[in-house]
Design a protein around this motif. Sequence first.
Motif, mmCIF file in Angstrom:
data_model
loop_
_atom_site.group_PDB
_atom_site.id
_atom_site.type_symbol
_atom_site.label_atom_id
_atom_site.label_comp_id
_atom_site.label_asym_id
_atom_site.label_seq_id
_atom_site.Cartn_x
_atom_site.Cartn_y
_atom_site.Cartn_z
ATOM 1 N N GLU A 62 49.778 9.141 66.877
ATOM 2 C CA GLU A 62 50.248 7.925 66.221
ATOM 3 C C GLU A 62 49.517 7.660 64.902
ATOM 4 O O GLU A 62 49.665 6.608 64.298
ATOM 5 N N SER A 63 48.697 8.616 64.465
ATOM 6 C CA SER A 63 48.003 8.480 63.183
ATOM 7 C C SER A 63 48.986 8.610 62.035
ATOM 8 O O SER A 63 50.016 9.277 62.155
ATOM 9 N N GLN A 64 48.655 7.974 60.917
ATOM 10 C CA GLN A 64 49.480 8.152 59.717
ATOM 11 C C GLN A 64 48.872 9.293 58.885
ATOM 12 O O GLN A 64 47.666 9.371 58.710
ATOM 13 N N ARG A 65 49.724 10.148 58.398
ATOM 14 C CA ARG A 65 49.264 11.289 57.606
ATOM 15 C C ARG A 65 49.916 11.327 56.229
ATOM 16 O O ARG A 65 49.594 12.185 55.413
ATOM 17 N N ALA A 66 50.837 10.432 55.976
ATOM 18 C CA ALA A 66 51.519 10.374 54.686
ATOM 19 C C ALA A 66 51.577 8.924 54.227
ATOM 20 O O ALA A 66 51.339 7.991 55.006
ATOM 21 N N LYS A 67 51.896 8.728 52.970
ATOM 22 C CA LYS A 67 51.981 7.388 52.416
ATOM 23 C C LYS A 67 53.045 6.574 53.166
ATOM 24 O O LYS A 67 54.115 7.076 53.489
ATOM 25 N N PRO A 110 54.650 13.920 70.106
ATOM 26 C CA PRO A 110 53.275 14.410 70.048
ATOM 27 C C PRO A 110 52.524 14.268 71.365
ATOM 28 O O PRO A 110 51.451 14.851 71.532
ATOM 29 N N ASN A 111 53.082 13.497 72.300
ATOM 30 C CA ASN A 111 52.424 13.275 73.584
ATOM 31 C C ASN A 111 53.062 14.080 74.711
ATOM 32 O O ASN A 111 52.820 13.812 75.883
#
Length: 302
Positions: A62-67, A110-111
């Motif tokens: 659930e992390s953000q990796r893009a703007k 992702p889970n």
Amino acid sequence: MTAPKDPGHPYAQTSNIVFNFHDQPISTAPFGYEHYISLPPTYNTSPDKSWPMILFLHGAGESQRAKNESYASIRHGVPKIILCYDKYKAGMSTPSIDIPLAPRLRGRNPNKGKSGDADLSSAPVSPEVCRIVAEEFITVTPSLNMGYGWNHSILTALLDHIIQSYRVDINRIHVTGFSMGGYGTWDLALSTPNRFASLMPICGGGDAVRAKNIKHVPQWVHHGERDDIIPISASEKMVKALREAGAADVRFSRYEEDAHDSWTRAYGDVEVWRWVLGQKREGAGGEDDGVVVPEEDIVRVN
């Protein structure tokens, strides 16, 4: 108190509860966590009341990796409940949300482990759960946008800022999270063992050697027995260490049918939230004013 900012997506918009996106202005590093804050609907009309607070730590997926990708951080857990509350108050009798996966995942949950877990983000939340979480607590949801793992020092500075900016009952601060956030829950508590009223780590793990340092904190641990991403043994070790150290209140819910996503079931249980609401820190332990980070260690983040 910092001014809210535009998250760059429509998924956090609410009409019936304050749910704003902020930068972290003070830290112990040259950077901080963007975060969402919800306030109870009667916060502004109850100026003499202090409120219990929940800090929610999401998982790695659930992390953000893009703007403008912080919507990934609000698909599950406490922020999902807040968004469902908004929909419930707007007339949806069985509230649910529909927030997409981050584009980088290309539609892959992702889970999902080997057992083929479904993405349960859109599973409905009961109105009773929505009411308790949204109406009784201030909630704080940091959105991780760097590396892997929660930094307990930066989180501690964030909590200091929240406590100084809002009417938080410093004896009723609770931490919960799942997966990476389950690890983060225990890690944060071990770094400031006298700060919290309760801990609720879900499908996480921790440092069993130091578990005795938080034996005084009420804890409700949750884990799916079929979890093949973070095996239930990670929670079992912590629970065993806590109980052997003499912990008075450690509950352990094992979900026989659940794999990695045991948080949907745990966060959907109204009894869990009634338990959290009833917990209060006993004794101040040197952190009476709620502020932990020494002034000389504070970094002002631009």
